[in-house]
Design a protein around this motif. Structure first.
Motif, short mmCIF file in Angstrom:
data_model
loop_
_atom_site.label_atom_id
_atom_site.label_comp_id
_atom_site.label_asym_id
_atom_site.label_seq_id
_atom_site.Cartn_x
_atom_site.Cartn_y
_atom_site.Cartn_z
N THR A 34 1.76 -7.86 -4.80
CA THR A 34 2.28 -6.70 -4.07
C THR A 34 3.80 -6.68 -4.15
O THR A 34 4.41 -5.64 -4.42
CB THR A 34 1.81 -6.73 -2.60
OG1 THR A 34 0.38 -6.80 -2.56
CG2 THR A 34 2.28 -5.50 -1.85
N MET A 82 -2.07 1.95 -5.49
CA MET A 82 -2.33 2.15 -4.05
C MET A 82 -1.02 2.42 -3.30
O MET A 82 -0.95 3.29 -2.45
CB MET A 82 -2.98 0.89 -3.45
CG MET A 82 -4.31 0.53 -4.04
SD MET A 82 -5.66 1.43 -3.28
CE MET A 82 -5.63 0.73 -1.65
N ASP A 87 -0.77 5.76 0.56
CA ASP A 87 -1.68 5.29 1.61
C ASP A 87 -1.22 3.90 1.97
O ASP A 87 -0.75 3.16 1.11
CB ASP A 87 -3.11 5.19 1.07
CG ASP A 87 -3.69 6.56 0.80
OD1 ASP A 87 -3.27 7.50 1.49
OD2 ASP A 87 -4.56 6.68 -0.08
N ASP A 88 -1.39 3.53 3.22
CA ASP A 88 -1.04 2.16 3.56
C ASP A 88 -1.97 1.22 2.79
O ASP A 88 -3.18 1.42 2.75
CB ASP A 88 -1.18 1.91 5.08
CG ASP A 88 -0.02 2.55 5.84
OD1 ASP A 88 0.99 2.89 5.18
OD2 ASP A 88 -0.11 2.70 7.06
N LEU A 89 -1.38 0.24 2.17
CA LEU A 89 -2.14 -0.71 1.36
C LEU A 89 -3.09 -1.49 2.24
O LEU A 89 -2.72 -1.97 3.31
CB LEU A 89 -1.16 -1.68 0.67
CG LEU A 89 -1.77 -2.70 -0.29
CD1 LEU A 89 -2.37 -2.01 -1.50
CD2 LEU A 89 -0.70 -3.68 -0.75
N GLU A 90 -4.32 -1.60 1.77
CA GLU A 90 -5.28 -2.40 2.52
C GLU A 90 -5.13 -3.85 2.08
O GLU A 90 -5.28 -4.17 0.91
CB GLU A 90 -6.70 -1.90 2.22
CG GLU A 90 -7.60 -1.98 3.42
CD GLU A 90 -8.92 -1.28 3.15
OE1 GLU A 90 -9.91 -2.00 3.04
OE2 GLU A 90 -8.93 -0.04 3.02
N LEU A 91 -4.82 -4.72 3.01
CA LEU A 91 -4.65 -6.13 2.65
C LEU A 91 -6.01 -6.81 2.65
O LEU A 91 -6.92 -6.40 3.36
CB LEU A 91 -3.72 -6.82 3.65
CG LEU A 91 -2.32 -6.22 3.81
CD1 LEU A 91 -1.41 -7.21 4.53
CD2 LEU A 91 -1.70 -5.86 2.49
N PRO A 92 -6.13 -7.89 1.84
CA PRO A 92 -7.44 -8.55 1.71
C PRO A 92 -7.68 -9.53 2.87
O PRO A 92 -8.40 -10.51 2.71
CB PRO A 92 -7.29 -9.31 0.38
CG PRO A 92 -5.83 -9.61 0.30
CD PRO A 92 -5.12 -8.45 0.95
N ASP A 94 -7.25 -10.06 7.54
CA ASP A 94 -6.94 -9.44 8.83
C ASP A 94 -5.46 -9.55 9.12
O ASP A 94 -4.81 -10.55 8.77
CB ASP A 94 -7.70 -10.16 9.96
CG ASP A 94 -9.19 -9.90 9.85
OD1 ASP A 94 -9.56 -8.84 9.30
OD2 ASP A 94 -9.98 -10.75 10.30
N GLU A 167 1.22 -6.48 12.32
CA GLU A 167 0.45 -5.24 12.20
C GLU A 167 1.26 -4.13 11.52
O GLU A 167 0.70 -3.15 11.03
CB GLU A 167 -0.04 -4.77 13.58
CG GLU A 167 -1.27 -5.56 14.01
CD GLU A 167 -1.61 -5.37 15.49
OE1 GLU A 167 -1.14 -4.39 16.08
OE2 GLU A 167 -2.36 -6.21 16.01
N PRO A 170 1.49 -3.16 6.63
CA PRO A 170 1.11 -2.11 5.67
C PRO A 170 2.09 -0.94 5.65
O PRO A 170 2.43 -0.43 4.57
CB PRO A 170 -0.29 -1.68 6.16
CG PRO A 170 -0.82 -2.90 6.86
CD PRO A 170 0.38 -3.50 7.54
N THR A 174 4.59 0.41 2.39
CA THR A 174 4.70 1.78 1.89
C THR A 174 6.17 2.19 1.86
O THR A 174 6.66 2.76 0.87
CB THR A 174 3.91 2.74 2.80
OG1 THR A 174 2.56 2.26 2.89
CG2 THR A 174 3.89 4.14 2.24
#
Length: 195
Positions: A34, A82, A87-92, A94, A167, A170, A174
């Motif tokens: 990333t 992505m 779009d906010d990147l979805e992390l792999p 939590d 939190e 993400p 962006t």
């Protein structure tokens, strides 16, 4: 083989115990890629692949090496797409440091990201140092790499603040991507000109 299947194989490979202890596992590798996708300077594939593994893994054969390296390159391109899609990147993992931050996946992801930053550190700060520093803050906090420094030590003592910052990652990604890769789209982020 579908990209999802390739990723599953990559994940199994990176998370296996045989790799060098300083090699990045899957979650950290995702953070690393990333950072490389955001950085204004392109790092040669060979250089970042070697850095990710720390030392060459013991592949079963050339075919496995080609497959793993090709999947890493595809994953980096996928992350870049992505980020560019706004779009906010979805992390792999939590976005939660939990009770044991050192064992949390998000810490690993943040450390991987910072490793990516360190590959070309100067490039990150040459255009908009203040904004970049601000946007990197949640990732730096999440990584735990800077807890010795006074401003970070204070944040690290406050679990709620840490969680809030993590939190924000993400959104910060962006914004970093736009700032580094498409600065013209975000004129409001640029510093005022001094007359």
């Amino acid at each position: 083989m579908s990209f999802a299947a390739q990723l599953t194989r990559l994940q199994a490979f990176l998370d296996a115990d045989e790799l060098h202890e300083e090699a990045l596992d899957y979650v950290a590798a995702h953070g690393f890629l990333t950072a490389l996708s955001i950085c204004t300077v392109e790092v040669a594939e060979r250089e970042w692949i070697d850095a990710l593994f720390s030392e060459a893994p013991h592949y079963r054969d050339d075919a496995e090496r080609d497959e793993i390296e090709a999947t890493l390159i595809q994953l980096k391109a996928h992350i870049g797409r992505m980020l560019a899609a706004d779009d906010d990147l979805e992390l792999p993992c939590d976005l939660d440091l939990g009770d044991e931050p050192d064992d949390s996946d998000i810490r690993g992801w943040c450390i991987g990201f910072m490793e990516g930053v360190f590959m070309r550190e100067a490039a990150w700060f040459e255009t908009a140092e203040e904004e970049v520093s601000e946007l990197l803050l949640p990732i730096m906090v999440g990584s735990g790499l800077f807890d010795e420094e006074a401003e970070f030590a204070d944040i690290a003592k406050d679990a709620d603040l840490m969680d809030d910052m993590v939190e924000q990652i993400p959104e910060a990604l962006t914004a970093l991507f736009l700032l580094c890769q498409a600065p013209d789209e975000k004129p409001a982020l640029l510093k005022p000109r001094h007359h």
